[in-house]
Design a protein around this motif. Sequence first.
Motif, PDB file in Angstrom:
ATOM      1  N   MET A  15       1.169  -1.747   0.117  1.00  8.44           N
ATOM      2  CA  MET A  15      -0.018   0.243   0.121  1.00  8.44           C
ATOM      3  C   MET A  15       0.823   0.726  -0.276  1.00  8.44           C
ATOM      4  O   MET A  15       0.131   2.028  -0.284  1.00  8.44           O
ATOM      5  CB  MET A  15      -1.086  -0.166   1.541  1.00  8.44           C
ATOM      6  N   LEU A  16       2.665   0.886   0.316  1.00 12.09           N
ATOM      7  CA  LEU A  16       3.099   1.702  -0.066  1.00 12.09           C
ATOM      8  C   LEU A  16       2.927   3.397  -1.201  1.00 12.09           C
ATOM      9  O   LEU A  16       3.059   2.068  -2.580  1.00 12.09           O
ATOM     10  CB  LEU A  16       4.405   1.670   0.175  1.00 12.09           C
ATOM     11  N   THR A  17       2.364   4.598  -1.188  1.00 11.44           N
ATOM     12  CA  THR A  17       2.692   5.395  -2.336  1.00 11.44           C
ATOM     13  C   THR A  17       3.767   5.258  -3.100  1.00 11.44           C
ATOM     14  O   THR A  17       5.307   5.386  -2.677  1.00 11.44           O
ATOM     15  CB  THR A  17       1.740   6.504  -2.281  1.00 11.44           C
ATOM     16  N   ASP A  18       3.973   6.028  -4.521  1.00 16.27           N
ATOM     17  CA  ASP A  18       5.199   6.336  -4.882  1.00 16.27           C
ATOM     18  C   ASP A  18       6.110   7.282  -4.075  1.00 16.27           C
ATOM     19  O   ASP A  18       7.207   7.462  -3.673  1.00 16.27           O
ATOM     20  CB  ASP A  18       4.809   6.424  -5.857  1.00 16.27           C
ATOM     21  N   TYR A  19       5.741   8.459  -3.185  1.00 14.16           N
ATOM     22  CA  TYR A  19       5.793   9.294  -2.814  1.00 14.16           C
ATOM     23  C   TYR A  19       6.308   8.875  -1.272  1.00 14.16           C
ATOM     24  O   TYR A  19       7.189   9.146  -1.135  1.00 14.16           O
ATOM     25  CB  TYR A  19       4.767  10.555  -2.697  1.00 14.16           C
ATOM     26  N   GLN A  20       5.836   8.174  -1.134  1.00 17.48           N
ATOM     27  CA  GLN A  20       6.616   7.289   0.176  1.00 17.48           C
ATOM     28  C   GLN A  20       7.289   7.035   0.412  1.00 17.48           C
ATOM     29  O   GLN A  20       8.255   7.469   1.010  1.00 17.48           O
ATOM     30  CB  GLN A  20       5.048   6.979   0.987  1.00 17.48           C
TER      31      GLN A  20
END
Length: 484
Positions: A15-20
């Motif tokens: 569930m990690l986003t690209d920006y995270q």
Amino acid sequence: MDEILGRLDKSTIGMLTDYQRESYEWSADKKGAFYWWACGAGKTLGAILWSLRELSRGNRVVIVTKAPTRYQWQDEFIKYTGMDEADFHILSGRKPSEIPDVPVVITSWSVIMYWHEAIREWGNKKYSIVYDEVHKGKSWQRKEKYVTSSGAIGYRYSHNRVGIAALLSRDAVHRLGLTATPIPNRRMDLWGQFDLVVPRLFGTSWHFAHTYCAAKTGKYGGLETTGVSNCEDLKNRVASYAHTVSYDQMARQLPVKRRELVFLKQSDLKRPKGFNELYKKAARAGAQAKFEIDLMRAAASKNDWVIDKALEVASSGRRVTILTGRRRDVTDLFLHLRRRVDKEVDCHGITVTSAHGGLYVHERQSAVTAYLSNDKSILVGTTYALGEAIDGLQKTDMVIFAHLPWTPGLVTQAEGRFSRLGGDRSVLLYYLIAEGTVDEQIADLLTEKLDQLTGVIDDDQADEVASVLLGDDDETILDNILMK
């Protein structure tokens, strides 16, 4: 990053986003960094990644947040990383004591000034700090004059939250500041935050005011700092330390509808008034009526948390709808919100409207129309009053369910008002559960009913709600919910 990801729950990695992920790499070599992310963008998870790296470096971690969210930080750590309660110590009260040998300490802005010596002794200058809602440290008044033993005039850190936070920052190895509103009111607000996260970067507050705020002597004396100057230079320097995620960037990477369980401890609740007469009437009406009153009482106990969260989100330019159980709660919330908006500079410009069953349908629609006229807006209403024949709620950014819907039909009906044709934004749904109240039984009952529903018609929406209320992958919350 692979080593850190190995400490996360497998479902969390997905569930990690690209920006995270990007922010993790970007902040790796910085002594101080900011995550200026839109509300709902996942700042907490981003900070947890940052904290895991600090722990892997042998540094302990201090989380400074608002008092009502201390336990939420602990719960989020446990949910995402597999750590347990023994890894944390939560600081509260004004009488400090020795801090046990744990890797993570969580405290609040309201008591940090009482615990700074204990924190410094515990950390032994090998700690890193996360400042949640770092704009709470914006004040530049963090030092005071005093007379030294030799009779000279000296300066020392004030015994207030920004003074003590600044003192702790000087010893910290690394620092991270989180906020969706880096400039709540004016440009001068930046200096105090940078002094916490990147100490000495901009020199003194006097220097910052004259360099970037076109400071001048005020009409009645003092320093006038409402102006702007050297904009390009400030922009370039800030960009080196602030990782920014806009609402549009966030919305592209997150689901249209997200749900989050918030479990409020007894210490975070208020004791609601005005229920004695309601209980007398309920006793004559039967168990069902008493059950409804218990549910309303639980909703009223959450009001302080609800007010703080709604103002935090609205001040960053987002629309928030609060759903509660009775007309009195709507009125109380409305009045408290209006007072805060009128009184607090950070909240200026926020529109507050309300709707309840005592209004005609066209009056409720007018309240919603006023709510939609401003991006910085809060609507307070009962779940039933904002039902059928009301249009426009699909343009809401966050919904706070203070009053838990307690049947599958009410859940799908309530959520359907905010996620429907014409919606142009991602909506975050907060389900609040108050410890030691009927909420815990409702969550259990509702989950059972939703499970029965999904077993019959394979309803994905009902299954997702049940998953949130159960607190999947979070045994601590689950144990508390099921406690009778």
